[in-house]
Write a protein that holds these residues in place. Structure first.
Motif, PDB file in Angstrom:
ATOM      1  N   CYS A 253       0.832  -1.196   0.000  1.00 32.30           N
ATOM      2  CA  CYS A 253       0.000   0.000   0.000  1.00 32.30           C
ATOM      3  C   CYS A 253       0.872   1.253   0.000  1.00 32.30           C
ATOM      4  CB  CYS A 253      -0.922   0.012   1.218  1.00 32.30           C
ATOM      5  SG  CYS A 253      -2.288  -1.172   1.136  1.00 32.30           S
ATOM      6  N   MET A 254       1.953   1.222   0.770  1.00 34.27           N
ATOM      7  CA  MET A 254       2.868   2.358   0.807  1.00 34.27           C
ATOM      8  C   MET A 254       3.550   2.554  -0.539  1.00 34.27           C
ATOM      9  SD  MET A 254       6.194   2.963   3.231  1.00 34.27           S
ATOM     10  CE  MET A 254       6.943   1.494   2.518  1.00 34.27           C
ATOM     11  N   TYR A 255       3.950   1.454  -1.176  1.00 34.11           N
ATOM     12  CA  TYR A 255       4.564   1.560  -2.498  1.00 34.11           C
ATOM     13  C   TYR A 255       3.591   2.194  -3.493  1.00 34.11           C
ATOM     14  CZ  TYR A 255       8.790  -1.100  -1.422  1.00 34.11           C
ATOM     15  OH  TYR A 255      10.000  -1.496  -0.922  1.00 34.11           O
ATOM     16  N   ALA A 256       2.348   1.732  -3.489  1.00 35.02           N
ATOM     17  CA  ALA A 256       1.357   2.283  -4.415  1.00 35.02           C
ATOM     18  C   ALA A 256       1.118   3.758  -4.143  1.00 35.02           C
ATOM     19  CB  ALA A 256       0.050   1.498  -4.309  1.00 35.02           C
ATOM     20  N   ALA A 257       1.085   4.141  -2.858  1.00 33.15           N
ATOM     21  CA  ALA A 257       0.883   5.550  -2.500  1.00 33.15           C
ATOM     22  C   ALA A 257       2.029   6.419  -2.997  1.00 33.15           C
ATOM     23  CB  ALA A 257       0.726   5.688  -0.992  1.00 33.15           C
ATOM     24  N   ASN A 258       3.203   5.811  -3.158  1.00 36.99           N
ATOM     25  CA  ASN A 258       4.380   6.550  -3.630  1.00 36.99           C
ATOM     26  C   ASN A 258       4.704   6.253  -5.093  1.00 36.99           C
ATOM     27  OD1 ASN A 258       5.946   8.004  -1.179  1.00 36.99           O
ATOM     28  ND2 ASN A 258       4.885   6.200  -0.424  1.00 36.99           N
ATOM     29  N   ASP A 259       3.678   5.770  -5.813  1.00 38.07           N
ATOM     30  CA  ASP A 259       3.766   5.559  -7.270  1.00 38.07           C
ATOM     31  C   ASP A 259       4.745   4.468  -7.682  1.00 38.07           C
ATOM     32  OD1 ASP A 259       1.846   7.542  -7.802  1.00 38.07           O
ATOM     33  OD2 ASP A 259       3.364   9.111  -7.636  1.00 38.07           O
ATOM     34  N   PHE A 260       4.807   3.405  -6.910  1.00 42.57           N
ATOM     35  CA  PHE A 260       5.533   2.203  -7.315  1.00 42.57           C
ATOM     36  C   PHE A 260       4.511   1.084  -7.462  1.00 42.57           C
ATOM     37  CE2 PHE A 260       9.195   4.558  -5.982  1.00 42.57           C
ATOM     38  CZ  PHE A 260      10.246   4.036  -6.720  1.00 42.57           C
ATOM     39  N   TYR A 261       4.430   0.546  -8.693  1.00 41.86           N
ATOM     40  CA  TYR A 261       3.400  -0.442  -9.000  1.00 41.86           C
ATOM     41  C   TYR A 261       4.038  -1.688  -9.607  1.00 41.86           C
ATOM     42  CZ  TYR A 261       0.610   3.807  -8.631  1.00 41.86           C
ATOM     43  OH  TYR A 261       0.052   4.980  -8.197  1.00 41.86           O
ATOM     44  N   TYR A 262       3.490  -2.832  -9.227  1.00 44.33           N
ATOM     45  CA  TYR A 262       3.996  -4.109  -9.752  1.00 44.33           C
ATOM     46  C   TYR A 262       3.824  -4.158 -11.267  1.00 44.33           C
ATOM     47  CZ  TYR A 262       4.583  -9.078 -10.601  1.00 44.33           C
ATOM     48  OH  TYR A 262       5.013 -10.279 -11.090  1.00 44.33           O
ATOM     49  N   GLY A 263       4.890  -4.580 -11.939  1.00 47.14           N
ATOM     50  CA  GLY A 263       4.863  -4.667 -13.385  1.00 47.14           C
ATOM     51  C   GLY A 263       5.235  -3.373 -14.075  1.00 47.14           C
ATOM     52  N   GLN A 264       5.370  -2.295 -13.296  1.00 41.63           N
ATOM     53  CA  GLN A 264       5.754  -1.010 -13.873  1.00 41.63           C
ATOM     54  C   GLN A 264       7.143  -0.607 -13.393  1.00 41.63           C
ATOM     55  OE1 GLN A 264       2.727   2.088 -13.917  1.00 41.63           O
ATOM     56  NE2 GLN A 264       4.266   3.615 -13.396  1.00 41.63           N
ATOM     57  N   ASN A 265       7.299  -0.422 -12.100  1.00 41.70           N
ATOM     58  CA  ASN A 265       8.620  -0.119 -11.533  1.00 41.70           C
ATOM     59  C   ASN A 265       8.855  -0.858 -10.220  1.00 41.70           C
ATOM     60  OD1 ASN A 265       6.738   1.292 -10.075  1.00 41.70           O
ATOM     61  ND2 ASN A 265       7.609   3.317 -10.476  1.00 41.70           N
ATOM     62  N   LEU A 266       8.048  -1.878  -9.987  1.00 40.85           N
ATOM     63  CA  LEU A 266       8.176  -2.706  -8.788  1.00 40.85           C
ATOM     64  C   LEU A 266       8.166  -4.175  -9.191  1.00 40.85           C
ATOM     65  CD1 LEU A 266       8.145  -3.091  -5.680  1.00 40.85           C
ATOM     66  CD2 LEU A 266       5.637  -2.994  -5.807  1.00 40.85           C
ATOM     67  N   ILE A 267       9.181  -4.899  -8.769  1.00 38.49           N
ATOM     68  CA  ILE A 267       9.282  -6.337  -9.013  1.00 38.49           C
ATOM     69  C   ILE A 267       9.117  -7.056  -7.675  1.00 38.49           C
ATOM     70  CG2 ILE A 267      10.727  -8.204  -9.912  1.00 38.49           C
ATOM     71  CD1 ILE A 267      12.231  -6.072 -11.526  1.00 38.49           C
ATOM     72  N   MET A 268       8.350  -8.122  -7.663  1.00 43.34           N
ATOM     73  CA  MET A 268       8.135  -8.865  -6.425  1.00 43.34           C
ATOM     74  C   MET A 268       8.366 -10.347  -6.637  1.00 43.34           C
ATOM     75  SD  MET A 268       4.767  -7.135  -4.672  1.00 43.34           S
ATOM     76  CE  MET A 268       3.697  -7.638  -6.023  1.00 43.34           C
ATOM     77  N   THR A 269       9.011 -10.963  -5.676  1.00 44.47           N
ATOM     78  CA  THR A 269       9.094 -12.411  -5.610  1.00 44.47           C
ATOM     79  C   THR A 269       8.651 -12.825  -4.209  1.00 44.47           C
ATOM     80  OG1 THR A 269      11.466 -12.147  -5.126  1.00 44.47           O
ATOM     81  CG2 THR A 269      10.855 -12.826  -7.362  1.00 44.47           C
ATOM     82  N   GLN A 270       8.232 -14.064  -4.072  1.00 38.07           N
ATOM     83  CA  GLN A 270       7.759 -14.531  -2.781  1.00 38.07           C
ATOM     84  C   GLN A 270       7.995 -16.029  -2.649  1.00 38.07           C
ATOM     85  OE1 GLN A 270       5.360 -12.765  -4.844  1.00 38.07           O
ATOM     86  NE2 GLN A 270       5.249 -14.671  -6.011  1.00 38.07           N
ATOM     87  N   GLU A 271       7.905 -16.513  -1.436  1.00 39.84           N
ATOM     88  CA  GLU A 271       8.054 -17.945  -1.180  1.00 39.84           C
ATOM     89  C   GLU A 271       7.330 -18.304   0.104  1.00 39.84           C
ATOM     90  OE1 GLU A 271      12.005 -19.318  -0.044  1.00 39.84           O
ATOM     91  OE2 GLU A 271      12.618 -17.229   0.106  1.00 39.84           O
ATOM     92  N   THR A 272       7.065 -19.580   0.254  1.00 40.83           N
ATOM     93  CA  THR A 272       6.497 -20.106   1.486  1.00 40.83           C
ATOM     94  C   THR A 272       7.417 -21.213   1.989  1.00 40.83           C
ATOM     95  OG1 THR A 272       5.184 -21.803   0.362  1.00 40.83           O
ATOM     96  CG2 THR A 272       4.181 -19.620   0.624  1.00 40.83           C
ATOM     97  N   LYS A 273       7.049 -21.770   3.101  1.00 38.16           N
ATOM     98  CA  LYS A 273       7.851 -22.849   3.668  1.00 38.16           C
ATOM     99  C   LYS A 273       7.920 -24.046   2.724  1.00 38.16           C
ATOM    100  CE  LYS A 273       8.187 -25.822   7.763  1.00 38.16           C
ATOM    101  NZ  LYS A 273       7.563 -26.184   9.072  1.00 38.16           N
ATOM    102  N   ASP A 274       6.813 -24.332   2.047  1.00 36.30           N
ATOM    103  CA  ASP A 274       6.761 -25.490   1.160  1.00 36.30           C
ATOM    104  C   ASP A 274       7.151 -25.175  -0.278  1.00 36.30           C
ATOM    105  OD1 ASP A 274       5.886 -27.096   3.272  1.00 36.30           O
ATOM    106  OD2 ASP A 274       3.779 -26.534   2.912  1.00 36.30           O
TER     107      ASP A 274
END
Length: 291
Positions: A253-274
């Motif tokens: 939410c903070m990134y979006a409020a500061n004009d950082f959006y996934y696929g535009q200038n924000l890259i995200m990766t994630q993982e879980t235990k499994d």
């Protein structure tokens, strides 16, 4: 990105124009195909008791009109769509011709490569408006900063380049960026406005409201040398934890409020235990956004 580095931005117009040309050319073919199968005749529309009636006008000398009843409204739709497509096709061909003329005359490489054509002795005397890629990347990479300090009991995890990071997943990301020659800064500090302050400012439409900046340290700040674009890369390593997921939501939410959006200038990766981080996905994202 330090604005003092360059006076002239890297060209991003030509790729957009070329994409638009390709889009137009594909659509022109589709429109021509649809028009070849379109019905004959003309559509006439007349007001009737607060609504409209539709008539098919035959393409003959007498211009015979035939009423189109509601159960045959599809005929009216096809005629209206045909007329719309004809006008769109005509205008699209005009615009396509203009774009192709622009593409032919606009040569961004002449501006971007002019500095490198200068004699070495002359080049040393000139401050370029646009740096060569290699010089730009080196200057961007050389910006000094202090990252987030490590805890005394934190594990000493190192990348292939000898840089200390906080997790094995960050080693995967850093090593991929380094191997691909993508400049990055690990935990480079950014000043962001708090989400609630941005919301309040936009709601009140007052520019003099007091706002609070906070310093955050994204996992990686990366540079696409080709476009000169900066990307934040965040890795979320415990998304199956409810408390961690809540923190992720607040950060996004903070990134979006500061004009950082996934696929535009924000890259995200994630993982879980499994499901740990996939090196294949890391490289795919790096090549998609940063090369």
């Amino acid at each position: 990105m330090e604005k003092e580095i360059e006076l002239l931005s890297k060209d991003r117009l030509l790729p957009l124009v070329q994409n638009r040309i390709a889009e137009f050319e594909e659509l022109v073919l589709k429109l021509r195909a649809s028009l070849s199968d379109a019905p004959s005749g003309f559509l006439s529309i007349s007001p009737h008791q607060g609504s409209y009636q539709y008539f098919l006008v035959a393409e003959n000398a007498r211009r015979t009109e035939t009423y189109i009843p509601r159960e045959k409204i599809e005929t009216a739709r096809k005629l209206a769509q045909r007329d719309y497509n004809r006008r769109m096709l005509s205008e699209m061909l005009v615009q396509l011709n203009a774009l192709k003329k622009f593409e032919k005359k606009y040569v961004a490489q002449k501006l971007e490569g002019y500095f490198e054509t200068l004699h070495t002795a002359r080049r040393s005397l000139v401050t370029p408006l646009l740096l060569p890629n290699e010089d730009f990347a080196a200057l961007w990479q050389s910006v000094p900063y202090e990252g987030r300090p490590f805890e005394d009991d934190a594990c000493d995890l190192r990348t292939a380049n000898g840089e200390r990071v906080r997790s094995k997943s960050e080693i995967i990301i850093a090593d991929t960026l380094f191997r691909l020659g993508i400049p990055y800064r690990y935990e480079y500090p950014h000043l962001f406005l708090k989400t609630e302050d941005v919301m309040q400012t936009e709601k009140s439409k007052r520019k003099n409201l007091r706002t609070r900046s906070i310093r955050i340290f994204p996992d990686f700040t990366c540079l696409n040398v080709r476009t000169r674009g900066e990307y934040i890369w965040e890795h979320f390593g415990l998304v199956d934890s409810p408390s961690y997921a809540e923190n992720v939501n607040e950060k996004l939410c903070m990134y979006a409020a500061n004009d950082f959006y996934y696929g535009q200038n924000l890259i995200m990766t994630q993982e879980t235990k499994d499901k740990p981080l996939s090196p294949w996905m890391v490289e795919r994202l790096a090549r998609r956004f940063l090369l």
